[in-house]
Design an enzyme around this catalytic site. Sequence first.
Site, PDB file in Angstrom:
ATOM      1  N   CYS A 196      -7.803   1.866   1.641  1.00  0.00           N
ATOM      2  CA  CYS A 196      -8.823   1.049   1.002  1.00  0.00           C
ATOM      3  C   CYS A 196      -8.352   0.600  -0.387  1.00  0.00           C
ATOM      4  O   CYS A 196      -8.038   1.400  -1.254  1.00  0.00           O
ATOM      5  CB  CYS A 196     -10.123   1.844   0.863  1.00  0.00           C
ATOM      6  SG  CYS A 196     -11.381   0.942  -0.053  1.00  0.00           S
ATOM      7  N   HIS A 218     -14.989  -1.028   3.600  1.00  0.00           N
ATOM      8  CA  HIS A 218     -14.902   0.246   4.307  1.00  0.00           C
ATOM      9  C   HIS A 218     -16.168   1.061   4.175  1.00  0.00           C
ATOM     10  O   HIS A 218     -16.259   2.160   4.727  1.00  0.00           O
ATOM     11  CB  HIS A 218     -13.738   1.078   3.737  1.00  0.00           C
ATOM     12  CG  HIS A 218     -12.389   0.511   4.074  1.00  0.00           C
ATOM     13  ND1 HIS A 218     -11.723  -0.350   3.233  1.00  0.00           N
ATOM     14  CD2 HIS A 218     -11.596   0.665   5.178  1.00  0.00           C
ATOM     15  CE1 HIS A 218     -10.562  -0.685   3.781  1.00  0.00           C
ATOM     16  NE2 HIS A 218     -10.459  -0.087   4.982  1.00  0.00           N
ATOM     17  N   SER A 261       0.791  -1.231   0.000  1.00  0.00           N
ATOM     18  CA  SER A 261       0.000   0.000   0.000  1.00  0.00           C
ATOM     19  C   SER A 261       0.825   1.284   0.000  1.00  0.00           C
ATOM     20  O   SER A 261       0.287   2.354  -0.258  1.00  0.00           O
ATOM     21  CB  SER A 261      -0.937   0.009   1.198  1.00  0.00           C
ATOM     22  OG  SER A 261      -1.762  -1.131   1.134  1.00  0.00           O
TER      23      SER A 261
END
Lengths: 373, 604
Positions: free
Chosen positions: B370, B357, B314
């Site tokens: 996310c 989410h 991420s």
Amino acid sequence: MFNIDRRLLKNFDIIIFATVLIISLIGVMTIYSATRPIGDEAHSVFYIKQATWLALGIFVMLLSVTFDYIWLGRLSSILYIFGVILLVIVFIAGRIGLGAQRWLSIGPLSFQPSEFFKLFYIIFLTFKFSEIRGQLNAVLLLKLFFTTTFFPFILLIEQPDLGTALIIIALFLLIAIAKGIQRKIAILLIIISLISMPFLGNIFWGGLKEYQKSRLIAFLYPESTHSTIGYQINQSKITVGSGESFGKGYIHGTQGPFRFLPEKHTDFIFAIFAEEWGFAGSFLLLFLYFVFLMRGMETALKAREDFGKLLALGITLMFLIYFTINVGMTLGLMPVVGIPLPFMSYGGTALLSNLIAVGILINIKSRRFELFH
Amino acid sequence: MTFSQKNNSEKFGFIGYLIIAIFILLALRLWQLQILQGKEYRRLSEANRLRIVNTPAPRGIIFDRNGIPLVENSPYFFASVIPDEFDETKIHLFSKVLNIPEEEIIEKVKKSSNSPFIPVKLKAGINFNEIAFLEARKSDLPGLIIEVEISRNYLYKDSVSHIIGYLGRLTPTQIKDPAYKDIPADIFIGQWGVEKLFDKKLRGSPGKRIIEVNALGKEIRLLQEISPVKGEDITLSIDINFQKASEKAFGEKVGALVALKPDTGEILSLVSNPRFDPNLFTKGMTSEQWLAISNDKRNPLLNRTIQSQYPPGSIFKIVTAVAGLQERLISPDLKIDCRGEIKYGSQKFGCWKSGGHGIVSLHRAIVESCDIYFYEVGRRLGIDRLANYARSFGLGEKTGVAIAREKSGVIPDTQWKINNKKQQWYLGDTFNAAIGQGYVALTPLQAAMMISTFANGGTLYKPTLIRDDQPVASGKVNMDKETFNIVKNGLVGVVNEPGGTGISARSYYKIAGKTGTAQVIANRSRLKYLPEKYQDHAWFVAFAPAEKPEIALSVIVEHGGHGGGTAAPIARTAIEEYMKIIHPPAVIQHNEDKENNEDIQTTP
């Protein structure tokens, strides 16, 4: 007996005298440079000793011109026996001591009897040959071999002084040929020596000391690096070669004083000279020897009778053999044999006996017109 | 007088010709030796007489950015023997005194192909006690000498080991390499790290002593002496106190940490765990020590900061977000409903949060990381545009910090896949790339460069280990102020907002950061307890203070699970330590409170 007159002085061979004197002085000079100290050691006294021997030698040389050389023939048997006795003494002394011993010490003096023996041998040998009238046959030759050469040859082999032993054999054969032997006998001798060579070779090889074997191996394989056998030959070639055209200059040679070349002031003195004086100097030195040897030949040819001819020839041949083997060895053309260069190598006995031999040569030359008494 | 003179001269006249022949032969041989081969023999006679002894040059010293020396030159002693003087009957004594087997001594002395006057090294690295012992027994040990060389002492031992590297002798392949032909075989040269990279500079030029020796190898006199020139000193960008603090923050975990100065690209600290002690390499190590290092499964010799590449996970979303905003393909107001997974054809692409989410904007998508949101950003960008942005951050190619065999990382695009995988690019590949999985791979140093480039507003400075106050930018990311602020606020939120994945990095300094998880096995079933070797690697990249960044760093903990859990606290500790070092709290200075900085040397 002593007979110095104007004619003798007129016929004195100044060229032989001068070449030998110059070569000997060059020898002292080269010994000085070869043994000069590096660092703070004291200069060795070799050159002073050699100069002293040279002065004495010149005196004895001139002395040996004064009497008629015929006397040498008359005294030759006594001289020969005296020489053999010296060899026997050395032989016995050598047995008592260890290994090779060529020296005899009398008080502070030590000398090499084989050097004097050589001279006595040549006188005796040539006298015996000169007594022979007419054709030399095989029986006579054999008889001469046993009376003159066989016994000292054995003594020298056992001593061991291989160099001198081989030289007296060579002298015997050369004098025999010069005297004139039948063609048949000459051919027979050659065949016998060819056949016996393998046997002799074996006995010869077996009889060699370790250092003599390694010298031969070193000559055959000089570049072998696994041992230091080839070291002397290589270093000698380096020493000579590094002189190039005009040399490193007197007192500027490095191979000797830095101890890369062993026996620098004795057997390898020519290399040291070649290093410092280059091709120009060495060629001139060779030329001096050449002139001397040719003068020796001339003496032999012009001598008034047979003994003089053969004696002059024997002396000249001896110098020729020594000179050729020594310089040949230094230039890497021959195995390392411990043979000095006449007049130049350090060594008092050799210088003295060589100068006496030169004196005899001049003696023969000077009396070439004299009549028998 | 029975024979005539003529008759006789015929018989030995040949000897005259013999003399002439011998004279000519000898003269020709003289000509050959002295004229034709004279030059070579002259050279050989000089080689006999002259010996050239190299005197090693003191190596340049390596300093940290504040002038603290990291290495020192130290004498290194050998017990050697001169073969010529060696007496074989005394071998048991040598063996006993030096504590090495007799066979080894015999072999070393016999094997030496050099002149018997050149010493053979029997034992390396003997200490002062041994020297005293040997000197006292010298008379019993013919030929024994003590030799000395200049070696290195690495003052910080295993700290900075991966940066500085070590010295060593030439390897067999190097001896054959023409590039090393001027270097004597028995000298120490840099074999790793900075010691190798800047070896030429550090090495200096060795001096020479030309001495005259005699045949016995005895020194006669000194003819010429050229003094050695000391190698140049090098000042690194590393701050040794911070380096040690970073290492301490990292603890015993396996992984890497790289901290950069965002406005210059200077590397402030570079940690690769586990580490090794470079002194072992210069002082000679025992075979047990070598086996311990080379058989260690955690591979201490690997410089993970440049030799290991990992999927960034991420942390790569920073690049995706910048690209999406800058290309005006998304606005910060774009909202996407995350339900935990989306379907694409027959394939399912999940979010790390299995329940989803819910509806997220860009800011929350960064804060909560996310995946579904960034799949969409990636879909809109397309892989080639995303890859171009990644490259403008300097990713996908070597940084040039060549202290070890650096890896280049991977920034895939359609052409890359055709070239390397012989396949066309699928949208699914774009989804994976957008969240830093799949083919994307970065080294920890590249990750640090990425966050550092972002932190300074988009100017790319190639990382450097050399202190450099006037860096030259090597690129610029297409990123305007607005884009920068939106993403930066997101990164601040990651650490400081409730629900942020990097909340454990929260500090009294304003830190902006991003977590990442590099999958070790893809598409694994969601097992709660995996064996450690299958656990994901934990990433965290951060910079601080967020408004005026003074440090940017990347942390990766191998098999550390989620980035927020293990990597973020390390980053926080490191940042706090750095801020303390460059802005020492006034209170501590006044009270001379040593308790808080006992582990940290104050710099002069």
